[in-house]
Design a protein around this motif. Structure first.
Motif: not given
Length: 507
Positions: A113-130
């Motif tokens: 399991x790869x956990x991306x950095x926190x900044x990338x997680x915040x950036x891609x959160x809208x795309x995950x929700x969509x």
């Protein structure tokens, strides 16, 4: 030891002569009888000694070795026309057949399991929700369309229903045993209860079990998205003749099934180079290619009739079953030899234990006899010394007793307490025989450390009362002015029960 004129020892090797010498030193058996027994024992001195002392039974080693030397060879392999067509043409003869490809042992690897950095997680959160909202809408649509009859359903809807409305990447990765349990549960849900028995573990465990038990492993990989999967499973894999054949213990077949949507089955499909579904392959141990090598001996791909499917399995089994039978017989003979060696070693150890026990008992018996003899000698010496001291004491005591008065004179002797009246009377009786003879001129000394024990007792007649040799009670206090006393012999050294009774009259 018998003469060796009838047997030439020089014909034996140096090791054999040494073994013969060791054996004869232990058993003292004649050479003419010892040599054949050592030959039957493979010149093993321990086994020969065990046979000599415990008896010789049937030679199981020779029987096992004979069975191993006469291991049946694999029968000639013949190919029929049907197999040639199934393989796409005639195959080479058994003498020039190609070596089967090795069967890899697939151990499932858990994904990292790869956990991306926190900044990338915040950036891609809208795309995950969509994406989740879109996936939810698609699932709801599939759920609505699932109520349509099967002919009217779109192909994507049917495939999604078969795999539980989950994409391959969304299926949870589990342990091999849990994955096998999930495959059987989904298989029953999709095709109903059936008699086909699947292995309840991972593919690596199934491969190890087939290798250990010398069985055939039938690997079945299915893809729910493939159009021929349902017809193959219902018409071919679950056909009565196929189920009956693979479930028969005499055919030694282990069945492992997997869904390529699972991580383990997908890795198996990649390692076994599966390019077409449904996919089946038969794996077994190939001793002619290597004693520890598992090989793929048959591939069955694509849809086929139950007869063709079963014929391919039976043909491969008939080819390699004789090789496995030879390995089974070899393992059985080796097990017999190992058991026999173990039993012989145990018998030899028991024989040594019995010999040690006998030697210990003999040693203990000899020690006990020596101790008893020593104790008897000491007791005899002590008794002799005691008797010498007793006689010395009697001689000394006789010199301390006053002489009797002249005849015709009656004396009333009232012994004082200081003379110990009772003890003086006992001493008089004890030394009576010595008083009848002249006393020696030399003075006899009292023995040091000697405590005299009287071998007599003096008792009154009527009433019966024993007078003990007391220092503080006189005879007059016991008898009064006169009476009759009896002397009784209580010596324990004599076995004679007769009493030497003397009457002593006192006044």
């Amino acid at each position: 030891m018998a003469s060796t004129a009838d047997f030439d020892i020089s014909q034996l090797s140096a090791d054999q002569q040494e073994a013969l010498q060791q054996y004869t030193d232990v058993t003292s058996q004649e050479i003419m009888d010892a040599v054949p027994l050592l030959q039957r024992s493979q010149w093993n001195v321990q086994i020969a000694v065990a046979k000599f002392f415990d008896g010789e039974g049937p030679d199981l080693v020779a029987e096992a070795q004979a069975a191993q030397n006469h291991t049946p060879r694999a029968s000639a392999r013949h190919e029929n026309l049907q197999e040639s067509f199934l393989e796409g043409g005639p195959r080479p003869s058994s003498a020039s057949r190609q070596r089967p490809e090795p069967a890899p042992r697939v151990v499932p690897q858990l994904p990292v399991i790869y956990r991306p950095p926190f900044l990338l997680t915040v950036v891609f959160t809208p795309f995950q929700i969509g994406y989740r909202v879109f996936a939810g809408v698609i699932r709801f649509a599939i759920y609505i369309l699932s109520f349509l009859p099967r002919p009217l359903r779109p192909r994507a809807v049917t495939s999604s229903i078969r795999r539980g409305w989950k994409a391959p990447s969304e299926r949870r990765v589990t342990l091999p045993k849990e994955t096998a349990e999930r495959f059987r549960r989904e298989f029953v849900e999709e095709y109903g209860e059936q008699d086909l028995v699947f292995f309840d573990g991972g593919h690596a465990q199934a491969l190890d079990a087939a290798k250990k038990d010398l069985k055939f492993l039938l690997t079945v990989l299915i893809s729910p998205e493939h159009d021929d999967t349902e017809s193959f499973v219902k018409s071919t894999l679950l056909s009565p003749e196929v189920v009956s054949f693979v479930n028969d213990p005499a055919n030694n077949v282990i069945v492992w099934g997997g869904n390529v949507l699972d991580s383990e089955a997908y890795q198996v499909a990649s390692e076994y180079m599966c390019t077409k579904y449904p996919f089946s392959c038969l794996v077994c141990l190939t001793p002619k290619e290597g004693s520890t090598r598992m090989s793929i001996v048959k591939r069955l791909t694509g849809p086929m009739t139950p007869a063709a499917y079963l014929a391919g399995i039976e043909t491969a089994i008939s080819k390699y079953a004789p090789d496995l039978d030879g390995v089974r017989l070899e393992r059985a003979s080796q097990a017999v030899v190992r058991n026999l060696r173990s039993e012989q070693d145990s018998a030899y150890e028991r024989s040594l234990a019995r010999d040690r026990e006998r030697a210990r008992q003999r040693k203990e018996a000899a020690a006990a006899a020596a101790a008893a003899e020593k104790r008897a000698l000491e007791e005899a010496e002590a008794a002799t010394r005691q008797e010498e001291l007793r006689q010395q004491w009697r001689k000394w005591r006789a010199t301390t007793i006053a002489a009797e008065p002249n005849a015709g004179v009656r004396l009333a002797l009232n012994m004082p307490v200081s003379l110990g009246g009772g003890r003086e009377l006992y001493a008089f009786v004890e030394c009576y025989n010595l008083l009848q003879e002249p006393l020696p001129d030399e003075k006899v000394a009292k023995p040091d450390g000697y405590e005299h024990k009287y071998a007599i007792q003096i008792a009154s007649v009527l009433p019966r009362e024993t007078l003990e040799p007391s220092e503080y009670v006189t005879i007059s206090e016991k008898m009064g002015r006169g009476g009759s006393l009896v002397v009784e012999d209580i010596s324990h050294d004599d076995d004679d029960d007769d009493d030497d009774d003397d009457d002593v009259n006192g006044e």
